[in-house]
Design an enzyme around this catalytic site. Structure first.
Site, PDB file in Angstrom:
ATOM      1  N   HIS A 141      -7.598   6.943   0.621  1.00 65.49           N
ATOM      2  CA  HIS A 141      -6.256   6.392   0.464  1.00 65.49           C
ATOM      3  C   HIS A 141      -6.101   5.048   1.180  1.00 65.49           C
ATOM      4  CE1 HIS A 141      -2.038   6.356  -0.347  1.00 65.49           C
ATOM      5  NE2 HIS A 141      -1.684   6.524   0.905  1.00 65.49           N
ATOM      6  N   HIS A 173       0.830  -1.203   0.000  1.00 67.08           N
ATOM      7  CA  HIS A 173       0.000   0.000   0.000  1.00 67.08           C
ATOM      8  C   HIS A 173       0.864   1.252   0.000  1.00 67.08           C
ATOM      9  CE1 HIS A 173      -2.220   3.128   2.534  1.00 67.08           C
ATOM     10  NE2 HIS A 173      -2.884   3.096   1.400  1.00 67.08           N
ATOM     11  N   SER A 174       0.510   2.239  -0.825  1.00 65.20           N
ATOM     12  CA  SER A 174       1.070   3.580  -0.788  1.00 65.20           C
ATOM     13  C   SER A 174       2.599   3.557  -0.948  1.00 65.20           C
ATOM     14  CB  SER A 174       0.632   4.268   0.511  1.00 65.20           C
ATOM     15  OG  SER A 174       0.938   5.639   0.496  1.00 65.20           O
ATOM     16  N   ARG A 175       3.330   4.102   0.013  1.00 66.78           N
ATOM     17  CA  ARG A 175       4.794   4.083  -0.089  1.00 66.78           C
ATOM     18  C   ARG A 175       5.312   2.653  -0.150  1.00 66.78           C
ATOM     19  NH1 ARG A 175       9.365   4.201   3.352  1.00 66.78           N
ATOM     20  NH2 ARG A 175      11.079   5.507   2.571  1.00 66.78           N
TER      21      ARG A 175
END
Length: 299
Positions: A272, A109-111
């Site tokens: 997000h 997820h994300s970074r």
């Protein structure tokens, strides 16, 4: 495949600790130890509880969700070290080695998704497939921005190196703060991250994350470098994007994704942290057969 009405509560994860080059990485292990090996990477300032909601819905996997360095219950880097995707990739490979995994898939997820993509592009012989959530590659910078990027990173590292984290008088206060942070969260999602991401201290609780994580990178990739990494990430990829996620994310990522025949993209309801909230089951339903190796790009 996930069940919409399970007849019993899923088993809790196993708490494990991995020795990574002499440092301790904390993790949660879900599913069957003989299942398909999958390494799960959370986003910036989150921790492995990011996958608590979705992990029980993913069947047939040996899913290990780690607290990346500086996060959750894992070690903090030395005061003169950096938290960069480059050092995280070294940790990813060392974690896989500690688990005895020659080849594995990644859920991120994300970074964490950025780290997973760059790691897979750098060592494509190790990574079989990628299931990504609201992240793919970092926004490219220009060469002209490099001096100011370096200056900003050095100044921020000096600022955050000795910074003391905020103290909360109770877990409830910490949950409220996390719920209304940079990315808005539901009560349940905020609580899961907070319970894993605080430590007791005089006066209550404080974040367990390393304050140095707040400093920006000393160097960033330009567009040709981003495209070079993407060109080497030829394994099957599925990317779930939140319709109400990071502003501009879909517009930035979709043109890149459309140039990658091995990548399938879907948009899901939510912000997000969509995998921790209402879209968790839908995403799990899309990811589960894919991570088991049953389906490729078609999606």
């Amino acid at each position: 495949m996930p069940s919409s009405s399970p007849s019993h509560s899923p088993l809790p994860p196993r708490e494990i600790t991995l020795d990574v080059q002499g440092n301790q990485i904390a993790a949660r292990q879900w599913g069957d130890p003989a299942g398909v090996p999958v390494l799960a990477l959370h986003g910036w300032l989150d921790n492995c509880a990011s996958f608590d909601k979705m992990a029980p819905m993913l069947k047939g996997l040996n899913l290990v969700a780690v607290d990346l360095a500086g996060h959750g219950q894992s070690y903090h880097r030395h005061r003169d070290a950096n938290y960069t995707i480059w050092t995280e990739i070294e940790d990813v490979l060392a974690i896989a080695d500690a688990l005895g995994w020659a080849r594995f898939a990644m859920l991120a997820h994300s970074r964490g998704a950025v780290i997973a993509t760059i790691a897979a592009a750098t060592f494509p012989e190790r990574v079989q497939r990628l299931a990504l959530i609201d992240g793919l590659v970092p926004p490219p910078t220009t060469d002209a921005e490099a001096p100011e990027t370096l200056r900003k990173g050095i100044e921020q590292r000096a600022r955050y190196r000795g910074r003391r984290s905020r103290v909360f008088e109770s877990l409830e206060v910490a949950v409220t703060a996390r719920k209304h942070g940079l990315f808005k969260l539901s009560d349940d999602a905020a609580r899961a991250l907070v319970e894993r991401g605080v430590r007791s201290c005089e006066g209550g609780y404080t974040w367990s994350n390393d304050p140095q994580l707040m400093a920006s990178s000393l160097a960033k990739m330009n567009e040709p470098q981003v495209r070079a990494f993407l060109s080497r990430a030829t394994m099957p990829i599925r990317l779930a994007l939140g319709k109400e996620g990071i502003q501009g994310m879909i517009e930035r990522i979709r043109p890149l994704a459309e140039q990658m025949p091995n990548l399938a993209l879907r948009e899901f309801a939510g912000g997000h942290h969509l995998h921790m909230e209402g879209s968790a089951e839908d995403i799990a339903e899309w990811f589960s057969p894919f991570l088991c190796g049953g389906e490729g790009r078609a999606g």
